[in-house]
Design a protein around this motif. Sequence first.
Motif: not given
Length: 170
Positions: A51-63, A148-164
């Motif tokens: 569900s929230p990750w529909r905007h991702l680019r699929d890397l399995a098709e031409g990585a 899971s209820a957080a907006p996608v932008r907030r989730q991506v921001r948390e991921l960027l913070r986690l991965t530094r």
Amino acid sequence: MPDKPVETSWLRRRASPHLRRVKRGARRGMRQLRSSVRPQVGGLGPVHRTSPWRHLRDLAEGAAVPAIGLDLVLASAPEGETALPERFIDPLILAERRSIPTVMLVDSADDLEHPLAAVVTHMVTYRQELLGQVEAFAGEERTLLLGSAAPVRRQVRELLRLTRVHTRRG
């Protein structure tokens, strides 16, 4: 009298290295600004269909092409496969070569047994009851509980913070 060669001139010895450092700093700053405004996240496996990750680019098709400007790669273990799928290998190698963090989305305790868990740099989960197992497997500094209820932008921001992604690497 012949001119002084460029290799031994003041411009070559003093100004060129300084200009290269300025140019490198400007590129780093533009990358950080771009990834703050519009982060680029690649997806491997069924994660791009959930569900929230529909905007991702699929890397399995031409990585080879899309992984160039990515900030991070979000992956999930495919159901029913006990080995690392062949289509995951090239994107993961490319991400490792370019120092792009790879994050695994853990949906169940069985995902920790998948070979993908051994090659990613970070792990996230939506489920509170799995957080302890994920932290025991990967370490507290490499794990995150996403809302899971957080907006996608907030989730991506948390991921960027986690991965530094946005911290200065000296």
